[in-house]
Design a protein around this motif. Structure first.
Motif, PDB file in Angstrom:
ATOM      1  N   MET A  45      20.281  32.531  45.592  1.00 44.61           N
ATOM      2  CA  MET A  45      20.609  32.746  44.196  1.00 44.61           C
ATOM      3  C   MET A  45      21.920  33.532  44.103  1.00 44.61           C
ATOM      4  SD  MET A  45      18.298  34.657  41.389  1.00 44.61           S
ATOM      5  CE  MET A  45      19.007  35.252  39.914  1.00 44.61           C
ATOM      6  N   THR A  46      22.803  33.072  43.259  1.00 38.90           N
ATOM      7  CA  THR A  46      24.106  33.723  43.087  1.00 38.90           C
ATOM      8  C   THR A  46      24.047  34.697  41.920  1.00 38.90           C
ATOM      9  OG1 THR A  46      25.244  31.783  43.949  1.00 38.90           O
ATOM     10  CG2 THR A  46      26.545  33.288  42.646  1.00 38.90           C
ATOM     11  N   THR A  47      24.613  35.872  42.129  1.00 36.46           N
ATOM     12  CA  THR A  47      24.677  36.902  41.104  1.00 36.46           C
ATOM     13  C   THR A  47      26.135  37.216  40.814  1.00 36.46           C
ATOM     14  OG1 THR A  47      22.611  37.848  41.915  1.00 36.46           O
ATOM     15  CG2 THR A  47      23.966  39.266  40.510  1.00 36.46           C
ATOM     16  N   THR A  48      26.447  37.480  39.556  1.00 35.93           N
ATOM     17  CA  THR A  48      27.811  37.856  39.169  1.00 35.93           C
ATOM     18  C   THR A  48      27.906  39.367  39.061  1.00 35.93           C
ATOM     19  OG1 THR A  48      28.065  35.772  37.978  1.00 35.93           O
ATOM     20  CG2 THR A  48      29.645  37.511  37.474  1.00 35.93           C
ATOM     21  N   TYR A  49      28.954  39.898  39.653  1.00 39.67           N
ATOM     22  CA  TYR A  49      29.172  41.340  39.717  1.00 39.67           C
ATOM     23  C   TYR A  49      30.556  41.710  39.201  1.00 39.67           C
ATOM     24  CZ  TYR A  49      25.373  41.302  43.204  1.00 39.67           C
ATOM     25  OH  TYR A  49      24.177  41.142  43.850  1.00 39.67           O
ATOM     26  N   ALA A  50      30.706  42.974  38.876  1.00 33.61           N
ATOM     27  CA  ALA A  50      32.018  43.564  38.639  1.00 33.61           C
ATOM     28  C   ALA A  50      32.225  44.618  39.712  1.00 33.61           C
ATOM     29  CB  ALA A  50      32.109  44.202  37.257  1.00 33.61           C
ATOM     30  N   ALA A  51      33.399  44.611  40.315  1.00 33.15           N
ATOM     31  CA  ALA A  51      33.794  45.655  41.256  1.00 33.15           C
ATOM     32  C   ALA A  51      34.743  46.579  40.502  1.00 33.15           C
ATOM     33  CB  ALA A  51      34.493  45.051  42.467  1.00 33.15           C
ATOM     34  N   LEU A  52      34.419  47.856  40.494  1.00 35.30           N
ATOM     35  CA  LEU A  52      35.233  48.867  39.820  1.00 35.30           C
ATOM     36  C   LEU A  52      35.918  49.693  40.899  1.00 35.30           C
ATOM     37  CD1 LEU A  52      32.493  49.982  37.275  1.00 35.30           C
ATOM     38  CD2 LEU A  52      34.261  48.251  36.953  1.00 35.30           C
ATOM     39  N   LEU A  53      37.229  49.560  40.983  1.00 36.71           N
ATOM     40  CA  LEU A  53      37.999  50.276  41.988  1.00 36.71           C
ATOM     41  C   LEU A  53      38.561  51.541  41.357  1.00 36.71           C
ATOM     42  CD1 LEU A  53      37.918  47.218  42.811  1.00 36.71           C
ATOM     43  CD2 LEU A  53      39.985  47.681  44.092  1.00 36.71           C
ATOM     44  N   ARG A  54      38.436  52.638  42.055  1.00 37.80           N
ATOM     45  CA  ARG A  54      38.841  53.933  41.517  1.00 37.80           C
ATOM     46  C   ARG A  54      40.240  54.307  41.997  1.00 37.80           C
ATOM     47  NH1 ARG A  54      38.604  59.314  42.949  1.00 37.80           N
ATOM     48  NH2 ARG A  54      38.213  60.713  41.211  1.00 37.80           N
ATOM     49  N   GLY A  55      41.097  54.649  41.037  1.00 37.39           N
ATOM     50  CA  GLY A  55      42.382  55.270  41.347  1.00 37.39           C
ATOM     51  C   GLY A  55      43.444  54.388  41.966  1.00 37.39           C
ATOM     52  N   ILE A  56      43.458  53.093  41.651  1.00 41.49           N
ATOM     53  CA  ILE A  56      44.530  52.244  42.175  1.00 41.49           C
ATOM     54  C   ILE A  56      45.578  51.998  41.086  1.00 41.49           C
ATOM     55  CG2 ILE A  56      43.025  51.107  43.849  1.00 41.49           C
ATOM     56  CD1 ILE A  56      43.323  48.585  41.925  1.00 41.49           C
ATOM     57  N   ASN A  57      46.794  51.723  41.532  1.00 38.82           N
ATOM     58  CA  ASN A  57      47.909  51.383  40.637  1.00 38.82           C
ATOM     59  C   ASN A  57      48.123  52.426  39.545  1.00 38.82           C
ATOM     60  OD1 ASN A  57      48.177  49.037  42.160  1.00 38.82           O
ATOM     61  ND2 ASN A  57      46.940  47.836  40.764  1.00 38.82           N
ATOM     62  N   VAL A  58      47.909  53.692  39.887  1.00 35.08           N
ATOM     63  CA  VAL A  58      48.109  54.783  38.932  1.00 35.08           C
ATOM     64  C   VAL A  58      49.222  55.663  39.466  1.00 35.08           C
ATOM     65  CG1 VAL A  58      47.039  56.761  37.790  1.00 35.08           C
ATOM     66  CG2 VAL A  58      45.671  54.737  38.283  1.00 35.08           C
ATOM     67  N   GLY A  59      50.260  55.854  38.663  1.00 32.04           N
ATOM     68  CA  GLY A  59      51.350  56.734  39.058  1.00 32.04           C
ATOM     69  C   GLY A  59      52.072  56.298  40.319  1.00 32.04           C
ATOM     70  N   GLY A  60      52.104  55.010  40.585  1.00 36.98           N
ATOM     71  CA  GLY A  60      52.817  54.496  41.746  1.00 36.98           C
ATOM     72  C   GLY A  60      52.087  54.686  43.071  1.00 36.98           C
ATOM     73  N   LYS A  61      50.850  55.157  43.012  1.00 37.92           N
ATOM     74  CA  LYS A  61      50.090  55.389  44.243  1.00 37.92           C
ATOM     75  C   LYS A  61      49.021  54.328  44.412  1.00 37.92           C
ATOM     76  CE  LYS A  61      50.951  60.283  44.169  1.00 37.92           C
ATOM     77  NZ  LYS A  61      50.432  61.617  44.089  1.00 37.92           N
ATOM     78  N   LYS A  62      48.682  54.088  45.666  1.00 37.76           N
ATOM     79  CA  LYS A  62      47.660  53.100  46.012  1.00 37.76           C
ATOM     80  C   LYS A  62      47.899  51.786  45.282  1.00 37.76           C
ATOM     81  CE  LYS A  62      44.064  56.239  47.487  1.00 37.76           C
ATOM     82  NZ  LYS A  62      42.652  56.595  47.440  1.00 37.76           N
ATOM     83  N   GLN A  96      45.387  45.765  35.507  1.00 33.26           N
ATOM     84  CA  GLN A  96      45.921  46.166  36.811  1.00 33.26           C
ATOM     85  C   GLN A  96      45.222  47.410  37.357  1.00 33.26           C
ATOM     86  OE1 GLN A  96      48.350  44.376  38.499  1.00 33.26           O
ATOM     87  NE2 GLN A  96      47.941  42.945  36.845  1.00 33.26           N
ATOM     88  N   SER A  97      44.240  47.908  36.614  1.00 33.99           N
ATOM     89  CA  SER A  97      43.666  49.206  36.944  1.00 33.99           C
ATOM     90  C   SER A  97      42.366  49.131  37.732  1.00 33.99           C
ATOM     91  CB  SER A  97      43.468  50.022  35.668  1.00 33.99           C
ATOM     92  OG  SER A  97      42.692  49.293  34.744  1.00 33.99           O
ATOM     93  N   GLY A  98      42.068  47.972  38.302  1.00 26.35           N
ATOM     94  CA  GLY A  98      40.984  47.921  39.260  1.00 26.35           C
ATOM     95  C   GLY A  98      39.640  47.410  38.808  1.00 26.35           C
ATOM     96  N   GLN A  99      39.624  46.278  38.147  1.00 24.72           N
ATOM     97  CA  GLN A  99      38.376  45.599  37.819  1.00 24.72           C
ATOM     98  C   GLN A  99      38.453  44.187  38.373  1.00 24.72           C
ATOM     99  OE1 GLN A  99      38.869  48.801  35.496  1.00 24.72           O
ATOM    100  NE2 GLN A  99      40.059  47.099  34.802  1.00 24.72           N
ATOM    101  N   ALA A 100      37.444  43.786  39.103  1.00 17.50           N
ATOM    102  CA  ALA A 100      37.380  42.417  39.594  1.00 17.50           C
ATOM    103  C   ALA A 100      35.965  41.905  39.362  1.00 17.50           C
ATOM    104  CB  ALA A 100      37.721  42.361  41.081  1.00 17.50           C
ATOM    105  N   VAL A 101      35.866  40.648  39.002  1.00 15.23           N
ATOM    106  CA  VAL A 101      34.582  40.006  38.771  1.00 15.23           C
ATOM    107  C   VAL A 101      34.434  38.905  39.816  1.00 15.23           C
ATOM    108  CG1 VAL A 101      33.267  38.603  37.126  1.00 15.23           C
ATOM    109  CG2 VAL A 101      34.621  40.536  36.316  1.00 15.23           C
ATOM    110  N   PHE A 102      33.223  38.785  40.363  1.00 12.44           N
ATOM    111  CA  PHE A 102      32.989  37.786  41.396  1.00 12.44           C
ATOM    112  C   PHE A 102      31.506  37.441  41.454  1.00 12.44           C
ATOM    113  CE2 PHE A 102      32.245  41.870  43.289  1.00 12.44           C
ATOM    114  CZ  PHE A 102      31.218  41.689  44.202  1.00 12.44           C
ATOM    115  N   ALA A 103      31.212  36.345  42.123  1.00 12.69           N
ATOM    116  CA  ALA A 103      29.820  35.926  42.314  1.00 12.69           C
ATOM    117  C   ALA A 103      29.563  35.768  43.802  1.00 12.69           C
ATOM    118  CB  ALA A 103      29.558  34.613  41.583  1.00 12.69           C
ATOM    119  N   THR A 104      28.343  36.102  44.188  1.00 13.58           N
ATOM    120  CA  THR A 104      27.946  35.926  45.583  1.00 13.58           C
ATOM    121  C   THR A 104      26.429  35.842  45.653  1.00 13.58           C
ATOM    122  OG1 THR A 104      28.132  36.775  47.842  1.00 13.58           O
ATOM    123  CG2 THR A 104      27.900  38.414  46.086  1.00 13.58           C
TER     124      THR A 104
END
Length: 181
Positions: A1-18, A42-50
Motif C-alpha cells: 500500500m502506498t502512502t503520501t507523505y510530506a517531508a519537512l526540512l529544517r533550516g535550508i535555503n535561509v540566509g544563504g546557508k545550507k 524553496q524553504s524545504g517542503q517535499a511531497v512524495f509517495a512510497t
C-alpha cells in the motif's frame, strides 16, 4: 500500500546557508524510489509517495541521503496526509479569521514533554498565545513570527530538548494537506 507523505526540512535555503536546490532534492528523492515527488516553495517542503517505511525511518533515510549528497546535515520530519489533515482540522485558533502570517504550526519529531510548556508564563507574552498538541504546537502571533518574543522563547533548546522542531505558516500547513491528499 502506498502512502503520501510530506517531508519537512529544517533550516535550508535561509540566509544563504545550507543551499539545497529543490530540483536536486526531487532527483535525490526519486533516486530513493519515492514516487510523485513534488516540492513546495524553496524553504524545504517535499511531497512524495512510497509503500515502504514509516515516518521515522523515512525521515532518517532522507536525512542520510541529503548529508551524503550535499555534504551537510539537515533535520527532517516526515508526516503522512492523515496527520497533516488532523492537525489543520484541530486548530484551536479561528484560522479563517486570521492572516496566515499570524498563525503557525510547529511540528515536532516526537511527542514533547507538556510539563516544560506548562512552566511558561503565558501572561507575559500576551496577546501571543500557543496551544500544545501531541507532536505539534499551534502558535498565534499577531505581529508575525519575526517579531514574536514567544516564538523566540519556544525555540530555546531547553523547551524541546532532544526533539527536532520546524515551524510552518498557516498557508503552508493548508498547502501540505492539499498536496498530500
Amino acid at each position: 500500500m502506498t502512502t503520501t507523505y510530506a517531508a519537512l526540512l529544517r533550516g535550508i535555503n535561509v540566509g544563504g546557508k545550507k543551499k539545497l536546490p529543490m530540483a536536486e532534492l526531487r532527483q535525490l528523492m526519486e533516486g530513493l524510489g519515492y514516487e510523485g515527488v513534488r516540492t513546495h516553495l524553496q524553504s524545504g517542503q517535499a511531497v512524495f509517495a512510497t509503500g515502504h517505511g514509516d515516518e521515522a525511518s523515512l525521515a532518517a533515510e532522507l536525512t542520510q541521503a541529503i548529508e551524503k549528497r550535499f555534504g551537510f546535515s539537515v533535520d527532517v520530519i516526515v508526516r503522512d496526509h492523515a496527520y497533516l489533515k488532523a492537525v489543520a482540522e484541530a486548530c484551536p485558533f479561528p484560522a479563517a479569521e486570521l492572516e496566515p502570517k499570524q498563525l503557525h504550526v510547529t511540528y515536532f519529531s516526537a511527542p514533547v514533554d507538556a510539563q516544560r510548556f506548562a512552566e511558561i508564563d503565558r501572561e507575559a507574552y500576551l496577546p501571543e498565545e500557543f496551544r500544545l498538541g501531541d507532536r505539534e504546537l499551534y502558535l498565534y502571533v499577531p505581529e508575525g513570527l519575526g517579531r514574536s518574543k514567544l516564538a523566540e522563547h519556544l525555540a530555546k533548546p531547553r523547551i524541546n530538548k532532544g526533539v527536532i522542531a520546524t515551524t510552518r505558516n498557516w498557508n503552508t500547513v493548508l498547502k501540505l494537506v492539499e498536496l498530500t491528499a
